[in-house]
Motif scaffolding. Structure first.
Motif, PDB file in Angstrom:
ATOM      1  N   ARG A  77       0.768  -1.021   0.339  1.00  0.00           N
ATOM      2  CA  ARG A  77      -0.116  -0.025  -0.203  1.00  0.00           C
ATOM      3  C   ARG A  77       0.513   1.505   0.061  1.00  0.00           C
ATOM      4  O   ARG A  77       0.582   2.757   0.062  1.00  0.00           O
ATOM      5  N   GLU A  79       1.966   3.292  -2.269  1.00  0.00           N
ATOM      6  CA  GLU A  79       1.294   4.180  -3.109  1.00  0.00           C
ATOM      7  C   GLU A  79       0.896   4.936  -2.749  1.00  0.00           C
ATOM      8  O   GLU A  79      -0.570   5.663  -3.183  1.00  0.00           O
ATOM      9  N   ASP A  80      -0.643   4.543  -1.633  1.00  0.00           N
ATOM     10  CA  ASP A  80      -1.934   4.804  -1.318  1.00  0.00           C
ATOM     11  C   ASP A  80      -1.330   6.702  -0.675  1.00  0.00           C
ATOM     12  O   ASP A  80      -2.538   6.717  -0.430  1.00  0.00           O
ATOM     13  N   GLU A  84       6.623   8.563   4.455  1.00  0.00           N
ATOM     14  CA  GLU A  84       6.663   6.810   4.523  1.00  0.00           C
ATOM     15  C   GLU A  84       6.647   6.363   5.738  1.00  0.00           C
ATOM     16  O   GLU A  84       6.257   4.784   5.274  1.00  0.00           O
ATOM     17  N   HIS A  86       3.144   6.454   6.737  1.00  0.00           N
ATOM     18  CA  HIS A  86       1.604   6.111   5.853  1.00  0.00           C
ATOM     19  C   HIS A  86       0.732   6.763   7.281  1.00  0.00           C
ATOM     20  O   HIS A  86       0.030   6.112   7.468  1.00  0.00           O
ATOM     21  N   SER A  90      -2.545   9.971  -0.325  1.00  0.00           N
ATOM     22  CA  SER A  90      -2.629  10.228  -1.242  1.00  0.00           C
ATOM     23  C   SER A  90      -3.576  10.768  -1.911  1.00  0.00           C
ATOM     24  O   SER A  90      -4.758  10.662  -1.299  1.00  0.00           O
ATOM     25  N   GLU A  92      -4.991  11.325  -4.918  1.00  0.00           N
ATOM     26  CA  GLU A  92      -5.734  10.204  -5.053  1.00  0.00           C
ATOM     27  C   GLU A  92      -6.355   9.189  -4.790  1.00  0.00           C
ATOM     28  O   GLU A  92      -7.217   8.475  -5.078  1.00  0.00           O
ATOM     29  N   TRP A  93      -5.747   8.653  -3.684  1.00  0.00           N
ATOM     30  CA  TRP A  93      -6.818   7.508  -2.691  1.00  0.00           C
ATOM     31  C   TRP A  93      -7.883   8.581  -1.973  1.00  0.00           C
ATOM     32  O   TRP A  93      -8.133   7.838  -2.292  1.00  0.00           O
TER      33      TRP A  93
END
Length: 269
Positions: A77, A79-80, A84, A86, A90, A92-93
């Motif tokens: 995950r 790219e979500d 670093e 988390h 993002s 987009e998410w």
């Protein structure tokens, strides 16, 4: 700056034409009296659930866990998130999550619309009569710091929510928490888009049209009994009733404790 006049409308005591007139009056107010307690209009959500205010976009990860707990899931995950660690999603998410949440919202609304009002009311009456001590609540102040089980009825959606509370919180405060809490974006869909039940915390104060409650020293047992009495199609509970500690053990042992429903758009034909 103009002066805000705080006015009150006893919503829970009204029905039919009077209630419609009351709603029109309430729209411009900042607070109402509902089940005997003052309810403040929120700056974002208002006093009723609407599609426009259902999804409040937030980049914060409310489901955070350390990588050591599940490295494979963490790495899959990456790219979500924009950081670093988390901690923040993002853009987009968030866009994808909001779209899925609104799709699930629409499916639930279509599901509610096809339910039968008479069958729903019969189910409510049968359930609340099945447990000794369950009473109609008209004034929540009388349930301040009272432990027990409660049933929130949302007649416009033909849904109920069955909950429990101890003495430290009490029925009044717990119900008010439901009215003012809200689910973060990453918790709106609980499971999949086509099975997730809307959270009771997504509904607002005026969506609750009836309340029943019972003082009891065994609230989890009463919660289980009440949920068993209600057909699942009429309940907003996302997990099975009972002691959360026991449910956690059952879930860890492989038992399914998540409640789902088969959502589909009803054909007009």
């Amino acid at each position: 700056m103009g002066t805000i006049t705080v006015e009150y409308c006893d919503w829970s005591a009204r029905s039919g034409h009077d209630r419609d007139a009351c709603e029109g009056h309430v729209m411009g107010q900042v607070a109402v009296t509902h089940f005997g307690v003052r309810v403040q209009r929120g700056s974002v959500h208002g006093l009723r659930l609407t599609r426009d205010t259902y999804t409040r976009v937030s980049t914060r990860n409310s489901l955070w866990f350390p990588r050591a707990l599940s490295p494979r899931t963490w790495d899959a995950r990456m790219e979500d998130f924009v950081d670093e660690d988390h901690r923040n999603y993002s853009e987009e998410w968030c866009t994808r999550a909001r779209s899925l949440a609104l799709e699930n919202f629409d499916l639930n609304m279509a599901y509610f619309a096809q339910l039968d009002e008479v069958e729903f009311d019969d189910a409510v009456q049968t359930a609340v009569r099945s447990i000794a001590g369950v009473r109609v609540v008209t004034d929540l102040e009388r349930w301040n710091a009272v432990p027990g089980v409660y049933v929130m009825v949302l007649d416009d959606y033909k849904q109920v929510y069955v909950g429990t509370t101890g003495r430290q919180v009490g029925v009044m405060k717990r119900i008010r928490q439901h009215w003012t809490n809200s689910k973060p974006l990453d918790r709106l869909v609980f499971g999949t888009v086509s099975t997730s039940i809307l959270s009771i915390d997504s509904f607002r104060a005026l969506d609750t049209t009836r309340i029943y409650a019972a003082r009891t020293s065994a609230p989890f047992e009463h919660e289980r009994l009440l949920l068993d009495e209600f057909p699942s199609k009429f309940t907003l509970n996302r997990v099975s009733g009972g002691d959360p500690r026991e449910l956690g053990i059952l879930h860890a042992s492989g038992y399914d404790t998540i409640r789902e429903r088969a959502l589909k758009v009803v054909d007009d034909a």
